[in-house]
Enzyme design. Structure first.
Site, PDB file in Angstrom:
ATOM      1  N   LYS A   1       2.007  -2.897   8.756  1.00  0.00           N
ATOM      2  CA  LYS A   1       3.284  -2.202   8.566  1.00  0.00           C
ATOM      3  C   LYS A   1       4.407  -3.129   9.018  1.00  0.00           C
ATOM      4  O   LYS A   1       4.449  -3.561  10.175  1.00  0.00           O
ATOM      5  CB  LYS A   1       3.333  -0.899   9.368  1.00  0.00           C
TER       6      LYS A   1
ATOM      7  N   LEU B   1       0.817  -1.212   0.000  1.00  0.00           N
ATOM      8  CA  LEU B   1       0.000   0.000   0.000  1.00  0.00           C
ATOM      9  C   LEU B   1       0.849   1.260   0.000  1.00  0.00           C
ATOM     10  O   LEU B   1       0.440   2.286  -0.528  1.00  0.00           O
ATOM     11  CB  LEU B   1      -0.910   0.013   1.239  1.00  0.00           C
TER      12      LEU B   1
ATOM     13  N   GLY C   1       7.469   3.685   3.797  1.00  0.00           N
ATOM     14  CA  GLY C   1       8.000   4.785   4.593  1.00  0.00           C
ATOM     15  C   GLY C   1       9.471   4.590   4.896  1.00  0.00           C
ATOM     16  O   GLY C   1      10.134   3.715   4.328  1.00  0.00           O
ATOM     17  N   GLY C   2       9.981   5.409   5.810  1.00  0.00           N
ATOM     18  CA  GLY C   2      11.392   5.329   6.139  1.00  0.00           C
ATOM     19  C   GLY C   2      11.770   4.051   6.869  1.00  0.00           C
ATOM     20  O   GLY C   2      12.901   3.578   6.772  1.00  0.00           O
ATOM     21  N   ARG C   3      10.826   3.474   7.601  1.00  0.00           N
ATOM     22  CA  ARG C   3      11.111   2.287   8.408  1.00  0.00           C
ATOM     23  C   ARG C   3      10.700   0.980   7.742  1.00  0.00           C
ATOM     24  O   ARG C   3      11.105  -0.087   8.178  1.00  0.00           O
ATOM     25  CB  ARG C   3      10.412   2.403   9.762  1.00  0.00           C
TER      26      ARG C   3
ATOM     27  N   ASP D   1       5.537  14.448  14.680  1.00  0.00           N
ATOM     28  CA  ASP D   1       5.811  14.089  13.291  1.00  0.00           C
ATOM     29  C   ASP D   1       4.562  14.290  12.428  1.00  0.00           C
ATOM     30  O   ASP D   1       4.197  13.432  11.626  1.00  0.00           O
ATOM     31  CB  ASP D   1       6.290  12.632  13.200  1.00  0.00           C
TER      32      ASP D   1
END
Length: 436
Positions: free
Chosen positions: A180, A158, A161-163, A277
């Site tokens: 995630k 989907l 991200g950074g992680r 954030d």
């Protein structure tokens, strides 16, 4: 279809192939025998034998040889047709076994997905959600998440991200979720994972994404969220559609949804929470474009005083006092909200790359034009240009200017921001504006 059902047509087919051979040769034999019998009736046996012996010696031997040849031909035909039939049966048997195996595998995967929706884990999730319990999120087995995401297949991604990546997970036909997958180790990754679980087990709000479960599997950590069908605000504004799905009213609805989430964190949590954030990629949209705040890995508690914490966040959204001095308060979230409001208004990213070594800040570029009513309409996102009341446009621009003030004390509280925006949003979208 059962293989046994195919046998009668196959035998019929083989019989039809053999019948010309079987029927044609005996016909000549019968005619020969009939002719011989007629000769026997007309001619005495002795005379017939003498004549035949005189004219064609060994005719009887020739007849025997002919009969043996016929038998051989029939035998060969039977062997060939039996071999052909055997080959066809073997092929159909292999095909049937393959289909049955594929069907079993398909049913097994389906059963895993459907079984999860009926499992105690999903019962626990549903009970927690219905009861509104805080501080309780179930641990989900890695194998179940692996099955639900089809072994974390590329087609289920989907976003990224950074992680790590976010995958669509099919727990049943009626229950989908977002998983995630955080790859890699390190103290920072572990701390953010634990922080996310800690906050989202405590927080329940209509504009904050729900955590359904989590999993620790070796170096891999997984978080299971409710599914948000329209993805992130960042993808809607800066992705392939370039904001075309977001009208002026929907953009204002997103703004008040995020403001409501921040008001809950700043004013209704005890102790207050600073998200730290806020950015468009952490604002998720469901099928009705209701906005929900996500990613609490960097969230911290905050009091009435400044709090010195390790610098974290995303450039373009980070408040000046936090970036330069490390001072973090709820006004830092207000600054980031102001940047998101500019994104909704102008349709540009917080940092635009001008050259390989130079970026332009949206705040720096937009600030002089936001306060000039003659220039303001010209910097509005072309997708929504001339679709709003100019008075509403000026008011939203004024709110954005206040939120991005360099001095924290000049910025409004998020509650004041929310009450300034609600009158601009139609009632059916969560505001108080009645459109006639």
């Amino acid at each position: 279809m059962s293989i046994l059902c195919l046998l009668p047509p196959m035998w019929a087919c083989c019989f039809s192939l053999l019948s010309p051979v079987i029927l044609a040769s005996p016909e000549s034999t019968v005619s020969t025998i009939s002719g011989s019998l007629l000769l026997v009736r007309k001619t005495p046996i002795s005379q017939f034998s003498a004549e035949m012996e005189a004219q064609s010696p060994g005719i009887t031997v020739v007849r025997v040889v002919h009969q043996q040849d016929l038998n051989k031909r029939i035998l060969i035909s039977l062997i060939v047709s039996s071999s052909l039939l055997g080959a066809i049966l073997l092929f159909l048997l292999i095909f049937w076994i393959y289909k049955q195996k594929s069907l079993r595998n398909s049913n097994k995967q389906k059963d895993v997905g459907e079984g999860l929706s009926l499992s105690p884990i999903m019962d626990r999730i549903n009970n927690i959600r219905l009861a509104g319990k805080k501080g309780s999120v179930p641990v989900i087995e890695y194998q179940l998440l692996e099955a639900a995401t089809n072994n974390f297949r590329e087609s289920n991604v989907l976003g990224e991200g950074g992680r790590g990546r976010v995958y669509k997970a099919y727990f049943s036909d009626k229950f989908l979720a977002a998983v995630k997958k955080l790859d890699g180790g390190g103290s920072d990754a572990e701390r953010e994972f634990e922080n996310e679980v800690k906050w989202l087990t405590k927080i329940r709000h209509q504009n904050i994404v729900s955590l359904l479960g989590y999993c620790n599997h070796g170096e891999t950590r997984l978080l299971v969220y409710e599914i948000m069908q329209n993805g992130s605000l960042e993808n809607q504004l800066h992705g392939p559609t370039q904001g075309s799905a977001l009208s002026w009213d929907l953009r204002m609805k997103v703004a008040i949804d995020v403001a409501r989430a921040l008001e809950y964190l700043h004013d209704h949590c005890n102790p207050p929470v600073v998200h730290r954030d806020i950015k468009s990629s952490n604002i998720l949209l469901d099928s009705s474009f209701n906005a929900k705040l996500s990613d609490f890995g960097l969230a911290v508690t905050a009091g009435g005083q400044d709090k010195n914490v390790k610098l974290s966040g995303t450039l373009g959204y980070v408040a000046p006092e936090y970036l330069l001095e490390g001072k973090l308060t709820d006004k830092s979230d207000v600054y980031a909200f102001g940047v998101v409001l500019l994104e909704l208004l102008i349709g540009k990213r917080p940092l635009e790359k001008m050259s390989p070594s130079q970026c332009q800040s949206l705040v720096t570029w937009a600030m002089p034009q936001l306060t000039d009513r003659t220039k303001l309409p010209n910097i509005v996102d072309p997708v929504i240009k001339d679709t709003m009341d100019l008075k509403h446009l000026y008011q939203v621009a004024a709110v954005a200017v206040l939120c991005i003030q360099p001095e924290p004390s000049y910025r409004p509280l998020i509650t004041d921001v929310l009450h300034s925006l609600i009158p601009l949003v139609p009632v059916e979208l969560g505001g108080s504006l009645r459109v006639t």
